[in-house]
Design a protein around this motif. Sequence first.
Motif, PDB file in Angstrom:
ATOM      1  N   ARG A  56      41.001  40.252  35.520  1.00 41.11           N
ATOM      2  CA  ARG A  56      42.147  40.284  34.588  1.00 41.11           C
ATOM      3  C   ARG A  56      41.896  41.259  33.439  1.00 41.11           C
ATOM      4  NH1 ARG A  56      45.954  36.517  35.366  1.00 41.11           N
ATOM      5  NH2 ARG A  56      45.451  34.771  36.733  1.00 41.11           N
ATOM      6  N   ILE A  57      40.700  41.249  32.890  1.00 45.48           N
ATOM      7  CA  ILE A  57      40.376  42.123  31.757  1.00 45.48           C
ATOM      8  C   ILE A  57      40.434  43.593  32.173  1.00 45.48           C
ATOM      9  CG2 ILE A  57      38.513  42.826  30.195  1.00 45.48           C
ATOM     10  CD1 ILE A  57      37.733  39.782  30.111  1.00 45.48           C
ATOM     11  N   VAL A  58      39.824  43.916  33.298  1.00 44.84           N
ATOM     12  CA  VAL A  58      39.790  45.317  33.741  1.00 44.84           C
ATOM     13  C   VAL A  58      41.179  45.799  34.149  1.00 44.84           C
ATOM     14  CG1 VAL A  58      38.856  46.911  35.464  1.00 44.84           C
ATOM     15  CG2 VAL A  58      37.356  45.227  34.368  1.00 44.84           C
ATOM     16  N   LEU A  59      41.925  44.998  34.898  1.00 46.94           N
ATOM     17  CA  LEU A  59      43.272  45.414  35.295  1.00 46.94           C
ATOM     18  C   LEU A  59      44.191  45.546  34.091  1.00 46.94           C
ATOM     19  CD1 LEU A  59      43.934  43.457  38.610  1.00 46.94           C
ATOM     20  CD2 LEU A  59      43.258  45.859  38.315  1.00 46.94           C
ATOM     21  N   SER A  60      44.003  44.680  33.113  1.00 39.18           N
ATOM     22  CA  SER A  60      44.787  44.767  31.884  1.00 39.18           C
ATOM     23  C   SER A  60      44.539  46.102  31.186  1.00 39.18           C
ATOM     24  CB  SER A  60      44.424  43.594  30.970  1.00 39.18           C
ATOM     25  OG  SER A  60      44.950  43.774  29.693  1.00 39.18           O
ATOM     26  N   ALA A  61      43.293  46.484  31.082  1.00 36.75           N
ATOM     27  CA  ALA A  61      42.957  47.764  30.441  1.00 36.75           C
ATOM     28  C   ALA A  61      43.468  48.930  31.273  1.00 36.75           C
ATOM     29  CB  ALA A  61      41.445  47.859  30.237  1.00 36.75           C
ATOM     30  N   LEU A  62      43.303  48.849  32.586  1.00 38.18           N
ATOM     31  CA  LEU A  62      43.768  49.928  33.463  1.00 38.18           C
ATOM     32  C   LEU A  62      45.279  50.091  33.378  1.00 38.18           C
ATOM     33  CD1 LEU A  62      42.975  52.027  35.633  1.00 38.18           C
ATOM     34  CD2 LEU A  62      43.454  50.234  37.343  1.00 38.18           C
ATOM     35  N   GLY A  63      45.991  48.977  33.255  1.00 34.74           N
ATOM     36  CA  GLY A  63      47.452  49.016  33.191  1.00 34.74           C
ATOM     37  C   GLY A  63      47.991  49.867  32.064  1.00 34.74           C
TER      38      GLY A  63
END
Length: 161
Positions: A56-63
């Motif tokens: 969730r943290i990484v995808l949030s940043a990537l988004g």
Amino acid sequence: MTMTTVPAPTTPPTPTLPTAPTRARIGDRPRWSELIEEVRQSGQYPTTAEAERVTRIVLSALGGHVIGDERVELANALPEEAARVIASQIPATRPLTAAEFVDSIAARIEGATPATARWDVSSVLSVLPNLVGDDLSDRILRELPPGYALLFGRAELAPAQ
């Protein structure tokens, strides 16, 4: 006296989910649980909960860093829950270098260091190409600053001069 050594972490394994073109033919998105299991295995996380938190943290940043058509296609290729995480992010005002991206993840994860954050980022991003396909992965990488390819588990080659 014998000394035991602890083996160094291995590189994340190659993901085993069906590739994006296979899913596109059968019209099926991967399930959230499949994505999380791939990340858990890739990052060698002891629990599903830890893999889910990191994802969730990484995808949030990537988004916030993938924009335009690539963002829409990325969201459509991922499980619905992952798509919501990506799509809910406000686009970044300035693209972060790969090192800054990793540092931003370290700041979001309690007790993380740049090295552990790099591991977390790579554990998530390295499973994406198998999920979304090489074409979309290549387009996303062209959109991001240099240095991200390694986080996606790919070599980053510089053109000959």
